[in-house]
Write an enzyme that holds these catalytic residues in place. Structure first.
Site, PDB file in Angstrom:
ATOM      1  CD  GLU A  18     -50.286   2.049 -15.632  1.00  0.00           C
ATOM      2  OE1 GLU A  18     -50.622   3.186 -15.989  1.00  0.00           O
ATOM      3  OE2 GLU A  18     -49.219   1.790 -15.064  1.00  0.00           O
ATOM      4  CG  ASP A 104     -47.913   3.908 -13.161  1.00  0.00           C
ATOM      5  OD1 ASP A 104     -48.378   4.983 -13.561  1.00  0.00           O
ATOM      6  OD2 ASP A 104     -48.516   3.164 -12.369  1.00  0.00           O
ATOM      7  CG  ASP A 106     -43.545   1.142 -11.788  1.00  0.00           C
ATOM      8  OD1 ASP A 106     -44.018   0.652 -12.845  1.00  0.00           O
ATOM      9  OD2 ASP A 106     -44.237   1.328 -10.776  1.00  0.00           O
ATOM     10  CD  GLU A 108     -47.163  -4.232 -11.269  1.00  0.00           C
ATOM     11  OE1 GLU A 108     -48.140  -4.992 -11.282  1.00  0.00           O
ATOM     12  OE2 GLU A 108     -46.728  -3.701 -10.232  1.00  0.00           O
ATOM     13  CE1 TYR A 333     -47.100   5.169 -10.255  1.00  0.00           C
ATOM     14  CE2 TYR A 333     -44.770   4.830  -9.810  1.00  0.00           C
ATOM     15  CZ  TYR A 333     -46.016   4.334 -10.136  1.00  0.00           C
ATOM     16  OH  TYR A 333     -46.178   2.984 -10.345  1.00  0.00           O
ATOM     17  NE  ARG A 335     -47.854   0.674  -6.530  1.00  0.00           N
ATOM     18  CZ  ARG A 335     -49.024   0.913  -7.126  1.00  0.00           C
ATOM     19  NH1 ARG A 335     -49.064   1.724  -8.173  1.00  0.00           N
ATOM     20  NH2 ARG A 335     -50.127   0.360  -6.680  1.00  0.00           N
ATOM     21  CG  HIS A 380     -40.788   7.375  -9.905  1.00  0.00           C
ATOM     22  ND1 HIS A 380     -41.213   7.575 -11.189  1.00  0.00           N
ATOM     23  CD2 HIS A 380     -40.888   6.042  -9.686  1.00  0.00           C
ATOM     24  CE1 HIS A 380     -41.550   6.418 -11.729  1.00  0.00           C
ATOM     25  NE2 HIS A 380     -41.357   5.472 -10.832  1.00  0.00           N
TER      26      HIS A 380
END
Length: 949
Positions: A18, A104, A106, A108, A333, A335, A380
């Protein structure tokens, strides 16, 4: 989805992440065979409906950019600022033998990977590469342990995106029509706003209660008052009944239980005096072991809370700083909902604690933490230092500075402490009994014979994890928490030992209202209720502040009156949408979609269209009938004693009904007054100030008129007081109006002087004339300071320039090309209240033939001498009244010559017929194009469904 071990083949490989920072770091670890590039976040999204292609605006995608009738198909477009990036990625993909999507892990991140696939359409093998930290070992492991794209996660994120679009686009327009233009509603932001408003309501309803107690210093009789022998104890009971503390009072100021003694000032003074003369003995001594466990490693929300408490960093700053630490390989990470640590991380933390503090500071077995928050996702690890061996704060001090260093140190301490031994000690509690002298009575005449005092202290004998870290605490409403007695050591005492009183003082207290939310406590409350996701909390808190629903005073979050109006509307007419349990259940449903236990389309259909079998209304039905919403009612907040606060177009104001049918009295409410401070007494104070004749500044030396400064409904201003005319003005004669001038934003009504007031009333100021003899003036308007030359206006950068700008500077401004935006409806030049005749809002607009005033029914052109910027509300109402009195304008129409135009009409008819035919053909083509686009989207989704099956 389980990972698949895949062998990476030789050849050039493209890895897409990203962010550029992450790409640079990963590129260093992968070597020359890999090209690492960044998508810079999402490459495409739902467009604004106004930005849809012309052929789609009137079709099923026209309202939301989502076809709600056909499986809620979204219409995605590549963002304008990402087209260049997409071109670069396509060019890079042509030279690649494999594509690694390393976004990532997740929802998103999975959705970003899916969008890249949809846009790039790779013809080479595609691998999904995931990692939780950016270290050499983690990246090299991830590139060899790839998996397939998780379409369930993609579905969950798409559902969230569609859900938020439907919610915002259906509910926000209701707020525009019924409260104020430009407002927004959101699935999480509206609930967060309600929570802040509800806390303020509690404070508004709160009634303080006073209570008293006694504090004394005591020492063993005959041993003196040395610091090591004396200790402090507080009154806890009288004649066997407990003395009331703050916890015993309800929010309305009443005592919850009659079992407690409500001690007043007179009673406390009497007990204090009696205690000084009383015989005091130790009645009870209790000692018990004290154990305290370390806190779990950080999750996203607990990191935000602790960074707020200890580092004074708000949620957005915390997340930005953590993002940089993650991308540069310092932490895992950031989040995550998980408190678990990998086996390598546990080994690293235990090893580091043993090396730095000693073997006794590490327990025999590793600690394992469970999650207590609702809807926890365990995808995570917890947030921890990156790597299989953590770098200490001292080791990164040369690389990190400021907030990055402080946040890394906080994460390191918390992680290491989480694997350390318990803190141990002992807590001692001593109770004293004082036999009071005869005649000790309270304020109500009650006789008191004995008083009980108590003291406690906790002594830490083994610090354990406290040697590395101690969690911060939020402010307690009642005080007296565990930390109060921490470290206090009491002298060794035994039951029956006589004591002497060294000091005894009565102390008064007031109960406190519930504490306002801070960013940290709001995030904590959202997490406890299961509302939203940790990754969205920072954005949510930022959004409700940016939208004007919440403002900060220190660290406290204070709702605005606008937030009260919006919350009232949603609670009364859309209660489900701001219900805490309902909002949390939506998160649970999204989790079920992510696990593959729920179908995306079926869930969205129930949410939007409702469920007839369960008699549940959908969002579409909820927003259909807006006629039932009383705009005035939802924007009215009762204060008490007939006083209300209303939220108007120009902001909040207090209002009280006039006496004997007179007009209501009103006064503006500024942001400095918090809602819980707006009492009826404060409101009347504002009303009296608004009705006051103002502060006299002096006399104008030229006219002899008195100059006053006043607070008006539309802000502070200065004006002259004209003398009463000796005789009534003749009929039709225009009434002489006083000169006025609004204060600049930098000016204070309390300190403005006569000289400044006269300068304000002299505006507009003539700057000079140009080469053609046209006058240039500087003046202030609704949209700020500006220059005017004929009909040509140019904005100034500050109000002070009105007095300071020179002719040369003004000519320089006019020599530049005038900046013009896209053609759009012109905003009103000025806005007023409701016309007394029509009851409609009155505005001043710029029309084709000049400025005019209108209430939507009647238009009245401004007269010569009526400047829009200086027009008063009374003058606007007067112009409309004069226009109505004249009646509608009638115009004579010339007789039309039809004979001469027959041929032209026939030609026009033929031409129109041809044009109609062409338009029909074009429309058919347009519909076909739209249908093709929709079919294309459906086909994509069908392919995904087939792959899942």
């Amino acid at each position: 989805m389980p990972q698949k071990e895949q062998t990476v083949t030789a050849g050039r490989k493209l890895v897409i992440v990203e962010s550029p920072a992450k790409a640079k770091k990963i590129g260093e670890y992968l070597g020359a065979d890999y090209r690492v590039d960044a998508s810079v976040g999402h490459i495409r999204d739902l467009p604004q409906p106004r930005d849809l292609p012309a052929e789609l605006k009137k079709g099923p995608f026209g309202k939301f950019a989502i076809n709600v009738e056909d499986n809620f198909d979204p219409y995605y477009v590549v963002d304008a600022d990402k087209k260049k990036k997409v071109t670069e990625l396509r060019r890079a993909l042509k030279d690649a033998d494999e594509l690694f999507l390393a976004t990532d892990e997740d929802r998103e991140g999975e959705a970003i990977a899916w969008h890249l696939l949809e846009v790039l359409k790779p013809k080479v093998p595609v691998r999904r590469m995931v990692f939780h930290e950016i270290t050499k070992e983690a990246i090299q492991r991830a590139v060899n342990e790839t998996r397939d794209l998780d379409t369930d996660l993609v579905d969950a994120q798409e559902t969230r995106r569609v859900l938020d679009r439907l919610y915002g686009y259906e509910v926000s327009p209701v707020l525009w029509r019924k409260v104020k233009q430009g407002l927004s509603a959101g699935r999480v932001q509206s609930v967060a706003t309600r929570m802040v408003v509800e806390r303020e309501r509690e404070r508004m309803a709160f009634r303080s209660a006073s209570y008293w107690d006694v504090e004394g210093d005591f020492a063993q009789a005959g041993k003196g008052a040395s610091a090591s022998e004396s200790f402090t104890a507080r009154l806890s009971g009288l004649d066997g009944r407990r003395v009331a503390t703050g916890r015993d009072f309800a929010d309305d100021g009443t005592l919850r239980t009659k079992a407690a003694v409500h001690l007043d000032a007179a009673g406390a003074q009497a007990v204090a005096e009696g205690a000084r003369e009383a015989d005091v003995v130790v009645s009870d001594v209790a000692e018990k072991p004290y154990t305290r466990r370390p806190s779990a490693p950080f999750t996203t929300s607990t990191l935000q809370q602790e960074a707020s408490r200890k580092l004074r960093m708000n949620s957005q700053t915390t997340m930005r700083t953590a993002q940089r630490l993650y991308e540069n390989g310092y932490i895992t990470y950031m989040r995550t909902d998980s408190t678990t640590l990998s086996s390598s991380a546990i080994t690293a933390a235990r090893s580091q604690a043993r090396d730095m503090y000693g073997a006794e500071y590490v327990p025999d077995s590793p600690r394992v933490y469970g999650r207590k928050a609702k809807n926890a996702q365990e995808a995570h690890e917890a947030i921890r230092p990156a790597g299989d061996r953590f770098r200490t704060p001292a080791q990164v001090a040369g690389e990190l500075r400021g907030q990055e260093y402080a946040l890394y140190e906080l994460i390191w301490k918390r992680t290491v402490a989480s694997q350390m031994a318990d803190a141990k000690g002992s807590t001692a509690t001593v109770r004293l009994t004082a036999t009071l002298p005869e005649g000790t009575r309270g304020g109500d005449g009650t006789a008191y014979r004995s008083a009980e005092f108590s003291a406690s202290g906790t002594v830490i004998t083994f610090r354990g994890f406290l040697a590395a870290y101690e969690e911060g605490r939020d402010e307690s409403r009642f005080g007296g928490d565990e930390a109060d007695g921490m470290g206090r050591r009491l002298p060794r005492l035994s039951e029956g030992v006589a004591l002497e009183t060294l000091r005894a003082e009565a102390q008064g207290h007031q109960t406190s209202p519930p504490a306002r939310y801070t960013e940290a406590t709001l995030v904590k409350a959202l997490e406890e209720k299961g509302i939203g996701r940790p990754s969205t909390y920072a954005a949510t808190v930022g959004t409700i502040q940016d939208r004007g629903y919440v403002r900060s005073r220190g660290s406290a979050l204070i709702p605005t009156w606008l937030a009260f109006a919006v919350t009232q509307l949603l609670e009364r007419h859309f209660p489900t949408l701001v219900d805490y349990d309902f909002t949390a259940s939506m998160e649970e449903d999204l989790d079920r979609i992510a696990r593959g236990d729920e179908q995306r389309v079926a869930w969205l259909r129930r949410f939007y269209f409702g469920d007839e079998a369960r008699s549940v209304e959908g969002l579409r039905d909820l927003v259909e009938d807006l006629g039932e919403i009383d705009a005035r009612g939802v924007s009215t907040i009762p204060i008490g004693d007939g006083v209300v606060v209303r939220v108007g177009r120009y902001g909040p104001y207090v209002e009280v009904e006039g006496e004997d049918g007179a007009e209501p009295r009103r006064a503006t409410v500024n942001d400095e007054v918090a809602p819980d401070e707006m009492t009826p007494e404060k409101a009347r104070e504002l009303l009296e100030a608004a009705a006051d004749d103002g502060r006299v500044l002096g006399t104008d030396p030229e006219t002899g008129h008195e100059i006053v400064a006043r607070a008006g409904r539309y802000g502070p201003y200065v004006t002259e007081v004209l003398p009463e005319p000796e005789e009534a003005p003749k009929r039709g004669a225009r009434k002489v109006k006083p000169r006025t001038g609004s204060l600049f934003a930098s000016m204070d009504l309390a300190t403005i002087d006569l000289e400044t007031a006269l300068r304000l009333m002299s505006l507009p100021r003539v700057v000079g004339v140009d080469a053609e003899g046209v006058e240039i003036t500087a003046q202030n308007g609704r949209y700020g300071p500006y220059l005017k030359k004929g009909t040509d206006s140019r904005s100034l950068t500050s109000e002070e320039q009105i007095f300071d700008i020179t002719l040369d500077e003004a000519l320089e401004i006019y020599s530049q090309p005038k900046q013009r935006g896209r053609a759009a409806a012109k905003p009103p030049l000025k806005e007023f209240g409701e016309d007394p005749v029509s009851g409609r809002k009155v505005t001043v607009k710029d029309g084709r033939f000049g400025p005019y005033v209108t209430d939507g029914e009647t238009n009245a052109t401004l007269r010569k001498g009526d400047e829009p910027e200086e027009l008063t509300q009374e003058r606007a109402f007067e112009l409309l009244a004069e226009k109505r009195a004249k009646g509608p304008t009638t115009r004579k129409r010339a007789a039309r010559k039809t004979t001469a135009k027959k041929t032209t009409a026939k030609k026009a008819t033929a031409k129109n017929a041809t044009a109609t035919k062409a338009t029909a053909t074009k429309t058919t083509a347009t519909k076909t194009a739209a249908k093709t686009t929709a079919t294309k989207t459906s086909a994509t989704r069908t392919t995904r469904a087939a792959k899942k099956a």
